[in-house]
Design a protein around this motif. Structure first.
Motif, mmCIF file in Angstrom:
data_model
loop_
_atom_site.group_PDB
_atom_site.id
_atom_site.type_symbol
_atom_site.label_atom_id
_atom_site.label_comp_id
_atom_site.label_asym_id
_atom_site.label_seq_id
_atom_site.Cartn_x
_atom_site.Cartn_y
_atom_site.Cartn_z
ATOM 1 N N ASP A 1 0.861 -1.182 0.000
ATOM 2 C CA ASP A 1 0.000 0.000 0.000
ATOM 3 C C ASP A 1 0.900 1.236 0.000
ATOM 4 N N LYS B 1 -8.692 -1.488 5.516
ATOM 5 C CA LYS B 1 -8.997 -0.351 4.634
ATOM 6 C C LYS B 1 -10.458 0.075 4.760
ATOM 7 N N PRO C 1 -3.133 -2.380 5.182
ATOM 8 C CA PRO C 1 -4.557 -2.018 5.186
ATOM 9 C C PRO C 1 -5.374 -2.757 4.135
ATOM 10 N N THR C 2 -4.784 -2.993 2.970
ATOM 11 C CA THR C 2 -5.510 -3.734 1.934
ATOM 12 C C THR C 2 -5.495 -5.224 2.226
#
Length: 591
Positions: free
Chosen positions: A182, A319, A313-314
């Motif tokens: 990310d 996210k 986060p992904t």
């Protein structure tokens, strides 16, 4: 294409026979080769495309492998592998019995240090440089190639801090593309961004302040700039730092524009770059999405909930909370130690903290988990993603050790939900407030249920359950390996002879349930997707010994060896915990 230069490069010595003017053609062919292979075989794409020129320049200018080259993480090392004798077998990359997706010492003399986790390159290369000096070799170069996301990690700073007070022949090359998997985050990222566009930061050059000779930033896709910088730095004694600006995904428009997606895009059209359509049938959710979407649902009604992830986060699906509640969800960069102690600090102030970390990365924060969380009995909720065998990323990424390294820690609850609904319910239960920290482990990939967003139900901590009655023997499954057991039982003749239990929690164990099992069955099989040594099966074995039960106990799981790359299905079969292998084991026991 007028000539095929790459097909004649079987080692860096072949590359060095070329004129510098031919290197642009080599770069074009190398990019095409990487795209061709990854388009159909899958793998990590964007990072390696971004360092094609750098990979070529390093092996052209330096006398590798005598000059030591250390890649950080390894996502960026495909070009390196292809140039160092592995082009003809590169289609086996990340496959069972094929090439590792990361540098690996026993694969090639050019892979000088095995990597998979981030931020190790500077320390490793410095260690090599100091050893070379002690051996009387002051000529050999030691080059660490590290990304802008990785250099923000504490371990990278530790390496820089030590290197700055040595006279080691160490090169640190910063591959600065403003993204890891990310987008890069933090103050260091902002510092580097300012230096790229010529804005003088308020502070003096922080790299020079650490006693490195700093050079750059330069265009990392321009051979003339790279070689000029190499020539100038070679005259400098002691540690030196070269700042390169690159574009992740360089050479494939979609990979340049969608850098997160094309980090590891799956299959795509090599000419257009478009992702190939996937099966349109409705699929069960990924476990990471069950976590991410459930957390948003909980956070809507509980303002004390906080989410934390170290640079995933992904991958972790935090996210979703970052989009919905940006003030309560934090990506702290590649800094697992900081993530855990940050969570502990927030917990002291009454926050309900969900700290989501991949199982293999939580290993990097073990001291913080013990010292800062468990010792103080702070109720941090660890969402341990990618638990179990993860497939093609191989030995560096398998989450097979977490049960073993967690179950010895006092105060810590270890939950092993068996499916999406159980994961959802233990997340809900944890959000209501626990008196202890908890680790909730779940695997990479998809579950089995389409209708998973059921009304929340509170879970009783430390309770397992019977899934199927049986007459002759009992299976105790741990977590989502339940699915393989159910498949095996569905194919087994006389399956009515086999009882099936879901352990539910490794710590605390459901001693009442275990007592009932051992009183009823003379043969008990434990099955888990983690290591046998120190795992849940051994905890059950110790319980049986303590209470003088005499049942025959068989522990199935990952053996005491590192498991390499392959599909998750292949690897489960390899270690004996696939449905087919479980069925064969049961057949042998029933005869």
């Amino acid at each position: 294409m007028t000539s095929r230069l790459l097909q004649n490069i079987n080692a860096p010595k072949d590359l060095r026979k070329l004129d510098k003017s031919e290197l642009l053609q080599v770069a074009k062919e190398l990019r095409e080769f990487i795209i061709d292979i990854v388009a159909t075989k899958e793998g990590h794409l964007g990072a390696s495309l971004g360092v094609v020129e750098l990979s070529i320049a390093l092996h052209y200018y330096f006398n590798t492998p005598e000059d030591v080259l250390v890649w950080d993480v390894g996502h960026q090392a495909y070009g390196h592998k292809i140039l160092t004798g592995r082009r003809s077998i590169f289609d086996t990359n990340r496959k069972l019995n094929g090439l590792s997706g990361f540098p690996k010492r026993n694969e090639s003399e050019y892979d000088t240090f095995g990597v998979g986790h981030s931020s190790t390159s500077i320390s490793a290369a410095l260690g090599m440089a100091i050893a070379s000096r002690l051996n009387g070799n002051t000529v050999k170069n030691h080059i660490a190639v590290i990304g802008d996301a990785s250099i923000a990690s504490g371990m990278a700073f530790e390496g820089l801090n030590h290197a700055g007070v040595t006279d080691a022949n160490l090169w640190v090359i910063l591959n600065d593309n403003a993204i890891g998997i990310d987008l890069s985050v933090g103050a260091l990222k902002e510092y580097l961004s300012k230096s790229k566009i010529g804005i003088k930061p308020k502070q003096d050059n922080m790299i020079e302040a650490l006693n490195f000779h700093y050079s750059g930033p330069i265009d990392g896709h321009n051979f003339d700039s790279i070689f000029k910088a190499f020539e100038e730095l070679e005259k400098v004694k002691g540690p030196k730092f070269l700042h390169l600006i690159t574009k992740k995904g360089k050479g494939l428009r979609q990979a340049e524009e969608n850098q997160v997606t094309y980090h590891a895009p799956g299959k795509f059209d090599k000419k257009t770059g478009e992702l190939l359509p996937k099966n349109n049938e409705q699929l069960p959710p990924k476990f990471q999405d069950v976590f991410g979407l459930t957390l948003v649902e909980l956070a809507k009604t509980n303002k004390e909930i906080i989410g934390i992830t170290p640079a995933m986060p992904t991958g972790s699906s935090l996210k979703y909370m970052m989009q919905e509640f940006p003030d309560r969800a934090f990506d702290v960069g590649i800094a697992e130690q900081h993530a855990v102690t940050l969570a502990a600090g927030m917990a002291t102030q009454g926050k309900t903290v969900f700290c989501t970390i991949y199982s293999t990365f939580l290993q990097r924060a073990y001291d913080q988990l013990i010292h800062d969380v468990a010792l103080q009995n702070l109720p941090v909720i660890f969402c341990v993603d990618r638990a179990g065998l993860v497939g093609e990323d191989g030995a560096t990424h398998h989450g097979v050790f977490d049960i073993a390294y967690l179950r010895c820690i006092p105060n810590l609850i270890i939950a092993t939900p068996a499916d999406e609904i159980e994961l959802r319910n233990i997340l809900y239960t944890s959000s209501l407030g626990l008196e202890n920290p908890i680790a909730i482990r779940y695997p990479r990939g998809r579950g089995t249920k389409l209708d998973w967003q059921k009304e929340f139900q509170q879970v009783t901590i430390g309770k397992g359950k019977q899934l199927q009655p049986g007459n002759d023997m009992a299976i105790i499954s741990v977590g989502t390996i339940k699915t393989e057991v159910e498949k095996a039982l569905g194919q087994l003749q006389h399956s009515e002879k086999v009882a099936h239990y879901d352990l539910g929690f490794v710590k605390p164990l459901d001693e009442q349930l275990l007592t009932e099992i051992f009183q009823q069955y003379q043969t008990v099989i434990t099955i888990e997707d983690g290591v046998i040594s120190g795992g849940a099966g051994e905890a059950i074995l110790a319980f049986a010994h303590r209470h003088q039960f005499t049942s025959k106990i068989m522990n199935l799981g990952v053996p005491d060896e590192f498991i390499e790359q392959g599909t998750t299905e292949e690897l489960k079969d390899l270690v004996g915990i696939s449905a087919e292998k479980i069925k064969k084991t049961l057949q042998q026991l029933l005869t």
